[in-house]
Design a protein around this motif. Structure first.
Motif, PDB file in Angstrom:
ATOM      1  N   PRO A  68       0.813  -1.219   0.000  1.00 17.09           N
ATOM      2  CA  PRO A  68       0.000   0.000   0.000  1.00 17.09           C
ATOM      3  C   PRO A  68       0.844   1.267   0.000  1.00 17.09           C
ATOM      4  O   PRO A  68       1.933   1.315   0.574  1.00 17.09           O
ATOM      5  N   ALA A  69       0.304   2.281  -0.646  1.00 19.54           N
ATOM      6  CA  ALA A  69       0.897   3.618  -0.539  1.00 19.54           C
ATOM      7  C   ALA A  69       0.436   4.302   0.730  1.00 19.54           C
ATOM      8  O   ALA A  69       1.126   5.167   1.269  1.00 19.54           O
ATOM      9  N   TYR A  70      -0.752   3.897   1.219  1.00 20.82           N
ATOM     10  CA  TYR A  70      -1.360   4.565   2.366  1.00 20.82           C
ATOM     11  C   TYR A  70      -1.792   3.548   3.414  1.00 20.82           C
ATOM     12  O   TYR A  70      -2.426   2.541   3.086  1.00 20.82           O
ATOM     13  N   VAL A  71      -1.422   3.804   4.644  1.00 25.08           N
ATOM     14  CA  VAL A  71      -1.962   3.078   5.787  1.00 25.08           C
ATOM     15  C   VAL A  71      -2.383   4.117   6.821  1.00 25.08           C
ATOM     16  O   VAL A  71      -2.017   5.296   6.724  1.00 25.08           O
ATOM     17  N   LEU A  72      -3.149   3.672   7.808  1.00 21.91           N
ATOM     18  CA  LEU A  72      -3.625   4.607   8.832  1.00 21.91           C
ATOM     19  C   LEU A  72      -2.529   4.823   9.873  1.00 21.91           C
ATOM     20  O   LEU A  72      -2.519   4.226  10.940  1.00 21.91           O
ATOM     21  N   ARG A  73      -1.610   5.698   9.534  1.00 21.56           N
ATOM     22  CA  ARG A  73      -0.548   6.034  10.478  1.00 21.56           C
ATOM     23  C   ARG A  73      -1.141   6.782  11.674  1.00 21.56           C
ATOM     24  O   ARG A  73      -2.143   7.484  11.551  1.00 21.56           O
ATOM     25  N   ASN A  74      -0.497   6.648  12.821  1.00 24.26           N
ATOM     26  CA  ASN A  74      -1.021   7.255  14.045  1.00 24.26           C
ATOM     27  C   ASN A  74      -1.217   8.767  13.914  1.00 24.26           C
ATOM     28  O   ASN A  74      -2.199   9.321  14.398  1.00 24.26           O
ATOM     29  N   HIS A  75      -0.276   9.431  13.260  1.00 18.98           N
ATOM     30  CA  HIS A  75      -0.381  10.885  13.201  1.00 18.98           C
ATOM     31  C   HIS A  75      -1.530  11.324  12.295  1.00 18.98           C
ATOM     32  O   HIS A  75      -2.130  12.384  12.528  1.00 18.98           O
ATOM     33  N   LEU A  76      -1.859  10.516  11.288  1.00 15.09           N
ATOM     34  CA  LEU A  76      -2.991  10.857  10.427  1.00 15.09           C
ATOM     35  C   LEU A  76      -4.297  10.737  11.207  1.00 15.09           C
ATOM     36  O   LEU A  76      -5.170  11.608  11.115  1.00 15.09           O
ATOM     37  N   ALA A  77      -4.417   9.647  11.964  1.00 15.62           N
ATOM     38  CA  ALA A  77      -5.607   9.494  12.809  1.00 15.62           C
ATOM     39  C   ALA A  77      -5.676  10.603  13.846  1.00 15.62           C
ATOM     40  O   ALA A  77      -6.752  11.162  14.108  1.00 15.62           O
ATOM     41  N   GLU A  78      -4.526  10.964  14.409  1.00 15.04           N
ATOM     42  CA  GLU A  78      -4.497  12.000  15.454  1.00 15.04           C
ATOM     43  C   GLU A  78      -4.932  13.351  14.905  1.00 15.04           C
ATOM     44  O   GLU A  78      -5.639  14.110  15.587  1.00 15.04           O
ATOM     45  N   GLN A  79      -4.529  13.673  13.699  1.00  8.22           N
ATOM     46  CA  GLN A  79      -4.942  14.946  13.097  1.00  8.22           C
ATOM     47  C   GLN A  79      -6.457  15.003  12.929  1.00  8.22           C
ATOM     48  O   GLN A  79      -7.093  16.030  13.212  1.00  8.22           O
ATOM     49  N   ALA A  80      -7.040  13.895  12.467  1.00  2.00           N
ATOM     50  CA  ALA A  80      -8.493  13.847  12.301  1.00  2.00           C
ATOM     51  C   ALA A  80      -9.190  13.934  13.648  1.00  2.00           C
ATOM     52  O   ALA A  80     -10.236  14.599  13.782  1.00  2.00           O
ATOM     53  N   ILE A  81      -8.625  13.281  14.659  1.00  2.00           N
ATOM     54  CA  ILE A  81      -9.219  13.292  16.003  1.00  2.00           C
ATOM     55  C   ILE A  81      -9.189  14.691  16.592  1.00  2.00           C
ATOM     56  O   ILE A  81     -10.184  15.162  17.175  1.00  2.00           O
ATOM     57  N   ARG A  82      -8.077  15.388  16.464  1.00  2.53           N
ATOM     58  CA  ARG A  82      -7.972  16.727  17.058  1.00  2.53           C
ATOM     59  C   ARG A  82      -8.967  17.688  16.428  1.00  2.53           C
ATOM     60  O   ARG A  82      -9.590  18.502  17.127  1.00  2.53           O
ATOM     61  N   LEU A  83      -9.112  17.623  15.118  1.00  5.56           N
ATOM     62  CA  LEU A  83     -10.081  18.493  14.457  1.00  5.56           C
ATOM     63  C   LEU A  83     -11.501  18.174  14.910  1.00  5.56           C
ATOM     64  O   LEU A  83     -12.309  19.081  15.159  1.00  5.56           O
ATOM     65  N   ALA A  84     -11.803  16.885  15.039  1.00  4.66           N
ATOM     66  CA  ALA A  84     -13.156  16.487  15.430  1.00  4.66           C
ATOM     67  C   ALA A  84     -13.447  16.837  16.882  1.00  4.66           C
ATOM     68  O   ALA A  84     -14.515  17.378  17.198  1.00  4.66           O
ATOM     69  N   CYS A  85     -12.524  16.531  17.768  1.00  4.87           N
ATOM     70  CA  CYS A  85     -12.762  16.706  19.206  1.00  4.87           C
ATOM     71  C   CYS A  85     -12.601  18.151  19.655  1.00  4.87           C
ATOM     72  O   CYS A  85     -13.326  18.614  20.541  1.00  4.87           O
ATOM     73  N   ASP A  86     -11.666  18.874  19.058  1.00  2.66           N
ATOM     74  CA  ASP A  86     -11.394  20.240  19.507  1.00  2.66           C
ATOM     75  C   ASP A  86     -12.217  21.291  18.761  1.00  2.66           C
ATOM     76  O   ASP A  86     -12.547  22.334  19.326  1.00  2.66           O
ATOM     77  N   GLU A  87     -12.561  20.996  17.504  1.00  2.00           N
ATOM     78  CA  GLU A  87     -13.224  22.008  16.692  1.00  2.00           C
ATOM     79  C   GLU A  87     -14.568  21.556  16.124  1.00  2.00           C
ATOM     80  O   GLU A  87     -15.245  22.343  15.456  1.00  2.00           O
ATOM     81  N   GLY A  88     -14.933  20.304  16.366  1.00  2.00           N
ATOM     82  CA  GLY A  88     -16.178  19.796  15.797  1.00  2.00           C
ATOM     83  C   GLY A  88     -16.147  19.684  14.289  1.00  2.00           C
ATOM     84  O   GLY A  88     -17.190  19.680  13.625  1.00  2.00           O
ATOM     85  N   ASP A  89     -14.950  19.550  13.727  1.00  2.00           N
ATOM     86  CA  ASP A  89     -14.763  19.465  12.278  1.00  2.00           C
ATOM     87  C   ASP A  89     -14.527  18.013  11.903  1.00  2.00           C
ATOM     88  O   ASP A  89     -13.485  17.433  12.214  1.00  2.00           O
ATOM     89  N   TYR A  90     -15.503  17.408  11.215  1.00  2.00           N
ATOM     90  CA  TYR A  90     -15.406  15.997  10.862  1.00  2.00           C
ATOM     91  C   TYR A  90     -14.916  15.782   9.426  1.00  2.00           C
ATOM     92  O   TYR A  90     -14.842  14.649   8.954  1.00  2.00           O
ATOM     93  N   GLY A  91     -14.555  16.849   8.755  1.00  2.00           N
ATOM     94  CA  GLY A  91     -14.159  16.748   7.360  1.00  2.00           C
ATOM     95  C   GLY A  91     -12.927  15.905   7.133  1.00  2.00           C
ATOM     96  O   GLY A  91     -12.833  15.173   6.141  1.00  2.00           O
ATOM     97  N   GLU A  92     -11.962  15.975   8.058  1.00  2.00           N
ATOM     98  CA  GLU A  92     -10.729  15.219   7.876  1.00  2.00           C
ATOM     99  C   GLU A  92     -10.976  13.722   8.027  1.00  2.00           C
ATOM    100  O   GLU A  92     -10.291  12.907   7.390  1.00  2.00           O
TER     101      GLU A  92
END
Length: 489
Positions: free
Chosen positions: A427-451
């Motif tokens: 694969p070119a892409y796997v769910l690396r921890n930092h990618l998941a963390e970026q999506a989590i921070r946007l969702a939990c801190d800003e209510g932004d689920y786009g990521e």
């Protein structure tokens, strides 16, 4: 509130005696809102994705309404946790809503994770937090796209309800889908409590519902155990081949159908460390990357004890003795494919081992290296910069590449065909921890689920280069090394 719904049928599991489960009402979420719905899975289940977030359906999938057929079920199981028998565990925050008939004539179980206290919550609140629910939603669908057996995620909902862990967090409910959520621990608890008739009932249920070919065998229960051994060995090889670390391979987190089950403190390898521990709570490294295959066998031994009322000890030992051979064959097949090899040579195991130890020595990025290796040119004196640039020790890299070039000369495929085949498994892409963390921070801190949606879209096609997601295929940033994932969720 009870609403009529055509979405679900009564769970097949409910046909078993009540000793296997407890009917349990979910706990409502206040003002739930949709985070993400899985369009691909909805299509597979002949559901209208646009309607999943409709008020009535959202109410059903976050525990605010009951299916028409009645209360959901919390199932009863036990397990060995970090090598110690933990006694009765059970669905402490999971509820089986019912079954969904599939177009292929099969059915899947639909389960809520985080829908409140059950009889098996053991002092817990039965809730899931948004942080870990995002990780499970993304990981299970990423594994599905990688072709690895897994539970699936249909829908993720949240609300402003607070859940208390180390700090206040946001509540979430994840709707999970699988052919079955039956675990090794379902059998283990029955054995430890002397419920041998019920072990037979459960084994018959698994055979009849999921593995009917076992019924044709001269010894169906031995055939069932053999199938579990084979599926588990195959799953471990698949995990190793993509650098997936489960983190909590307790026997209650092992699927009887060989699915990846319960995404808690999991992780995909960045820089290769063969002894990588993805779970911050795993102080002894019991579930490290290089320990996973043998821990799976250890869990199979636990399961084998539970089958003693059905199968003789020598017959069980014979099946357990097959595990290493099954695993090694699956492992070598996976890594040969990653190296673009079609034929089998007895030196392949040494070639693969040498490569992994070379990568381990300098923590070379696991995913990027195998992706780049497809571009390796077998012509003598060719520029190998795309591969060598990932290696700190270029001399060691050149030495291994010389061995690899010699091995490729034994193949008959063209270089282009090899490259295409390697891109189809690396694969070119796997769910690396930092990618998941970026999506989590946007969702939990800003209510932004786009990521979350954007990352899910990328991971749905992990083997295809996608220009818009180029940053997701890059080396992780330095801050990613400090991320820690534990059992707290």
């Amino acid at each position: 509130m009870t609403i009529p719904t055509p979405l679900l049928q009564p769970a097949r599991f409910a046909a078993l005696p009540a000793v296997f489960y407890r009917a349990t009402a979910p706990t409502s979420l206040h003002s739930p809102r949709l985070v993400i719905a899985n369009a691909a899975l909805a299509h597979e289940l002949e559901l209208d994705e646009a309607q999943l977030g409709a008020p009535d359906n959202l109410a059903l999938f976050c525990g605010n309404a009951l299916p028409a057929h009645g209360l959901p079920l919390a199932t009863r199981y036990g397990g060995h946790q970090f090598g110690v028998w933990a006694g009765q565990l059970g669905d402490g925050r999971a509820l089986l809503l019912g079954d969904r008939a599939c177009p292929n004539g099969q059915s899947v179980e639909v389960q809520l994770k985080g829908a409140g206290v059950t009889p098996f919550s053991r002092m817990g609140d039965g809730r899931a937090v948004l942080r870990s629910s995002i990780r499970e939603y993304l990981a299970s669908e990423a594994m599905q796209a990688l072709g690895i057996p897994t539970t699936r995620a249909l829908l993720l909902a949240t609300s402003d309800d607070a859940v208390y862990r180390e700090r206040p967090e946001t509540a979430a409910v994840l709707t999970r889908v699988a052919p079955s959520f039956i675990r090794f621990g379902h059998f283990e608890l029955l054995y430890h409590q002397g419920q041998h008739d019920e072990i037979r009932q459960l084994a018959d249920f698994v055979i009849d519902q999921y593995l009917p070919a076992c019924r044709e065998a001269s010894q169906p229960y031995q055939a069932l155990f053999a199938e579990v051994v084979a599926r588990t060995a195959s799953l471990m090889a698949q995990w190793q081949a993509v650098g997936f670390c489960h983190g909590v391979m307790n026997s209650d987190n092992m699927s009887i159908l060989g699915l990846t089950l319960d995404y808690g403190p999991f992780g995909f390898l960045d820089g290769l460390n063969l002894a990588h521990i993805c779970n911050h709570s795993d102080h002894s490294g019991r579930y490290a990357y290089n320990q996973q295959p043998q821990i799976a066998l250890w869990n199979l031994y636990c399961l084998a004890s539970s089958f003693l009322p059905l199968v003789t000890e020598p017959e069980l030992r014979a099946e357990l003795d097959r595990y290493d051979g099954l695993y090694q064959a699956a492992y070598l097949a996976r890594f040969r494919a990653k190296l673009g090899l079609v034929t089998e040579c007895k030196e392949d195991a040494a070639l693969i081992s040498s490569l992994l130890h070379t990568l381990h020595a300098y923590h070379t990025d696991f995913t990027l290296f195998f992706r780049a290796l497809a571009e390796f040119d077998t012509a003598a004196g060719s520029d190998s910069a795309s591969v060598l640039d990932l290696l700190v020790d270029r001399e060691a890299g050149l030495h291994w590449l010389a061995r690899y070039r010699t091995r490729l000369m034994q193949e008959t495929r063209t270089q282009k065909a090899r490259q295409q085949a390697m891109h189809a498994v690396n694969p070119a892409y796997v769910l690396r921890n930092h990618l998941a963390e970026q999506a989590i921070r946007l969702a939990c801190d800003e209510g932004d689920y786009g990521e979350i949606a954007r990352l899910a879209r990328c991971l749905a096609n992990p083997f295809s280069e996608q220009a818009e997601f180029a940053s997701y295929a890059a080396l992780p940033p330095e801050w990613a090394a400090a991320l820690a994932v534990s059992c707290s969720s």
